[in-house]
Design an enzyme around this catalytic site. Structure first.
Site, PDB file in Angstrom:
ATOM      1  N   HIS A   1      11.654   4.070   1.844  1.00 25.45           N
ATOM      2  CA  HIS A   1      11.724   2.625   1.645  1.00 25.45           C
ATOM      3  C   HIS A   1      10.880   2.175   0.444  1.00 25.45           C
ATOM      4  CE1 HIS A   1      12.987  -1.275   2.773  1.00 25.45           C
ATOM      5  NE2 HIS A   1      13.083  -1.068   4.065  1.00 25.45           N
ATOM      6  N   SER A   2       9.901   2.965   0.041  1.00 23.61           N
ATOM      7  CA  SER A   2       9.101   2.588  -1.129  1.00 23.61           C
ATOM      8  C   SER A   2       9.912   2.681  -2.410  1.00 23.61           C
ATOM      9  CB  SER A   2       7.867   3.499  -1.250  1.00 23.61           C
ATOM     10  OG  SER A   2       8.258   4.840  -1.464  1.00 23.61           O
TER      11      SER A   2
END
Length: 494
Positions: free
Chosen positions: A140-141
């Site tokens: 998700h980063s």
């Protein structure tokens, strides 16, 4: 597209790293089903290799500045190996969809290696009904759901014949491995850019004092609403328990037309209908667990994209979070929809999302150790019962090397003490749900999936009865008389 060597992670991207733990993985993904025989593995590799320059971040890994001198940076991976990231497997006979979902659960249970670029893609063959599946898995980063749709350019085409993609004049060559001094300098440059943007904002405020005052007032109100939400935690439920690293996954196929039918019949938005359907399924699931729902309103964390049109095709997260109500205490489906619509209208008029963005901006100047704590405050798992994320996808067929993509199912993530996440994605007339559950806490995940189907079917039936034209009195009486006659005849025969 600005994806450079030594780019510093944004505050929200770094927060997803800070929130990750052994049981709370922070990768997301999707499962795509395609018709026809799978392309040869080498053909898939060549296809991706020919388009990797469109997403330079896919060849970059994380680098930590020494002594936590700043947030991590993206750097070119000098040992990048595409064959490590793209993998091939097959289901054992008979290759049912249930087997596929079990495989997805197992693959999503494994954390990504932070020493390499944070993504994987699996090609799955041996499906019972023919065709093949593609499973993508990305931290998700690196990416959020909205920009993930833009990244389909890497694999998918809008015509059966793959498009010719222009290539750079020079082949990709990684930058040299950064030294500790390079990493510190890269972080300092990122901080200076953030500070310069802040100064530009101040100068703009001086030039436009009235609009700046309005924005400042909205921001202050928004932060106040976020703080107030933090003082009112979500109710305790069987969904909010300690979780482990293992996952279950299943899907629910739906038609986008059904959601639009309900929306048009009773008002609201498609997303209001989604939240109402989820509320109905949760109500049934809680009752199945013997949990009373009178007076209980669950909360969903609903990510809202703040990405502007000028930021299309960019990576990284541009999201704020709203806490939406799930009124499981309401039995009547239409009354439940009206309650959701009323609450969501109020949230849209509130400053909650603005407040979340302000807090994220403040974190932009925080050192990593403080950032880790602040991100947990902004993303406090006490404030919601589950994630419900709805991503709009393309409403036209897409292709992989000439094979049509028939279905797509998103995969969300489970934060700490959250046993269920619901992800929805529309594609070419579909509105499909991907349900991710903790393996031990959600052994009845299929019961919740059935609740989604039942909850939607109830609303569809009510919407159709509302929108169908009324019969003429004579027609109705005739039908009633015919029905009575038929019943008498059946009784006589019996």
């Amino acid at each position: 597209m600005a994806q450079q060597h030594l780019d510093r992670l944004t505050a929200i991207d770094a927060s997803f790293l800070a929130q990750e733990g052994p049981a709370s993985h922070m990768h997301i993904g999707g499962v795509v089903l395609c018709e026809g025989p799978a392309p040869r593995f080498e053909e898939i590799l060549d296809h991706i290799r020919s388009r990797l320059h469109l997403v330079p971040r896919y060849r970059q890994r994380l680098a930590e500045p020494p002594l936590e001198a700043g947030r991590p940076l993206w750097v070119d991976d000098p040992t990048f190996n595409l064959e490590y990231h793209v993998r091939q497997t097959a289901l054992p006979a008979p290759g049912t969809e249930d087997q596929l979902w079990r495989l997805v659960g197992r693959l999503m249970s494994q954390q990504l290696d932070r020493s390499k670029p944070l993504w994987e893609m699996w090609i799955v063959e041996g499906l019972e009904r023919g065709g093949f599946a593609l499973l993508s898995k990305t931290h998700h980063s690196l990416i959020d759901g909205i920009s993930g749709v833009d990244l389909a350019t890497v694999m998918f085409d809008v015509t059966p014949v793959p498009a010719e993609v222009p290539h750079p004049d020079e082949p990709w060559r990684p930058h040299r491995e950064p030294t500790p001094v390079d990493l510190v300098a890269g972080g300092a440059i990122g901080l200076a850019k953030a500070a310069a943007a802040g100064v530009a904002g101040v100068l703009g405020a001086i030039a436009r004092p009235q609009s700046a005052l309005r924005a400042a007032t909205e921001a202050a109100e928004g932060v106040g609403e976020v703080v107030w939400a933090g003082l009112n935690p979500a109710p305790a439920t069987p969904l909010n328990v300690e979780i482990g690293p293992h996952r279950r996954y299943t899907v629910v196929r739906n038609s986008l037309a059904d959601f639009k039918l309900i929306k048009n019949a009773f008002g609201g938005t498609v997303n209001d209908v989604v939240l109402t359907v989820v509320s109905g399924a949760l109500r049934a699931w809680l009752h199945g667990r013997g949990v009373r729902t009178e007076g209980v309103e669950l909360r969903a964390l609903v990510p809202v994209s703040t990405r502007g049109n000028h930021e299309a095709n960019t990576l990284g997260n541009r999201i704020a979070a709203m806490r939406a109500p799930l009124p499981v205490y309401i039995d009547d489906p239409v009354a439940r929809l009206r309650a959701v619509k009323l609450a969501m209208d109020g949230l849209k008029e509130s400053k909650q999302a603005v407040g979340a963005e302000v807090l994220t901006g403040v974190q932009g100047f925080a050192p990593p150790t403080i950032l880790a704590q602040a991100s947990r405050l902004n993303f406090s798992t006490r404030l919601f019962n589950l994630i419900v994320t709805n991503v709009p996808g393309p409403q036209l067929p897409l292709y992989v090397r000439g094979r049509e993509m028939t279905d797509v199912f998103p995969v969300a993530f489970l934060p700490k003490n959250h046993a269920l996440a619901v992800a929805i994605m529309s594609y070419n007339g579909q509105m499909n749900f991907g349900l991710l559950g903790d393996y031990d806490a959600l052994s009845d995940l299929e019961d919740f999936a059935e609740g989604i189907r039942t909850s939607l079917a109830e609303l569809v039936a009510l919407a159709r009865s509302r929108t169908s034209p009324p019969r003429a009195a004579g027609e109705a009486n005739g039908a009633s008389a015919n029905g009575a006659s038929a019943r008498r005849g059946a009784g006589a025969r019996g």
